[in-house]
Design an enzyme around this catalytic site. Sequence first.
Site, PDB file in Angstrom:
ATOM      1  CB  CYS A  10      -0.970   0.013   1.021  1.00 53.94           C
ATOM      2  SG  CYS A  10      -2.399  -1.288   1.165  1.00 53.94           S
ATOM      3  CB  SER A  12       3.447   3.434  -4.591  1.00 53.91           C
ATOM      4  OG  SER A  12       3.854   1.918  -4.852  1.00 53.91           O
ATOM      5  CE1 TYR A 153       4.383  -8.277 -13.150  1.00 49.12           C
ATOM      6  CE2 TYR A 153       3.271  -8.149 -15.523  1.00 49.12           C
ATOM      7  CZ  TYR A 153       3.404  -7.907 -13.897  1.00 49.12           C
ATOM      8  OH  TYR A 153       2.186  -7.303 -13.444  1.00 49.12           O
TER       9      TYR A 153
END
Length: 316
Positions: A10, A12, A153
């Site tokens: 939290c 960003s 990713y």
Amino acid sequence: ARKTVLITGCSSGIGLALAVKMAKDEQERFKVYATMRNLAKKDALEEAVGHNLGKTLEIKQLDVCDEQSIKTCVNSIPDRRIDVLVSNAGMGLIGPIECQTIDEMKTVMDTNFFGLVRLLKEILPDMKKRKSGHIVIISSVMGIQGILFNDVYAASKFAVEGFCESLAIQALKFKLQLSLIEPGPVVTEFERKVFEDGMKMDLSAADEETAEMFTNIYLKNYKQIFQSLGQSAEEVAEHTVKIILAENPPFRHQTNTLYTPMTTLKYADPNGDLPIDTFYKMVFHHDKIFSASLNFIKLLRWRSRKSFDLGKSSSQ
Ligand code: NAD
């Protein structure tokens, strides 16, 4: 009673936007435990949440790569009761695999995949006992479809999706809900950091053609893609709240309708060639068509900005 919501990552981006949105809910339906790895980064959240701090929102330390920190955080919550878990913490990695170390790749898997597994090992047993709970995971469109130079990713998000698809069957038996939120590009720290790391990347281990492809095609178009297709963290947070409030939340939810035509290609061809051919043509053969479609997307985006509607939800 208020629903208790634990959100990871939290400090960003989406995590911050979601924590603030839920803490500021006019009907005060939520008690938010906004967690972050490094509490030294809490200023932005504190400022954004204002007078709700200590009332509808508390900030706690939690590193998804550290089992003990998860346990300590969950134990500090009254009755360890978490009604909604939002697994949001995550990181990106771009570039040719020849130029990435196995350790860098392991950190991505450890954060994006094992981070979720660690959270669930701690929180799922309580939810099963209570036969209630909603597990919301910030996945990605890259959890269903790979993209050039995002190999590891995408693999980490595919892992998340496979894990959740398996778990969802068991969860149903315990009356638990699982929802995967799949954003397309979102303009956050994530995008900025991934781009900067890409720009700084030592490409000497890659052949010239690959290095050139990464620098002159991928990185060159990167910003443009985020500018034309990108959503804000607030938009993704808005979608996520609707899913949390929905009576029958869906298992998968894509937040970006402009991206949906791309993911649809995957389901349209069981052989799997259609999306790969399309991406190939977009990237390597149709530079002009590519920029024209980005312009078209910009226009569509402008037109659709005010009109997204997820249909019925208990918030309405
Ligand atoms: P972000 O970088 O602003 O937020 C990610 C947060 O995760 C940061 O606050 C970071 O500190 C935190 N984090 C990283 N490792 C952690 C750890 N070990 N423990 C706890 N927190 C940790 O970026 P964002 O875009 O808000 O990303 C949030 C989620 O959205 C991620 O899971 C990301 O994969 C996903 N997502 C992002 C995009 C995008 O384009 N930005 C697109 C699709 C999905």
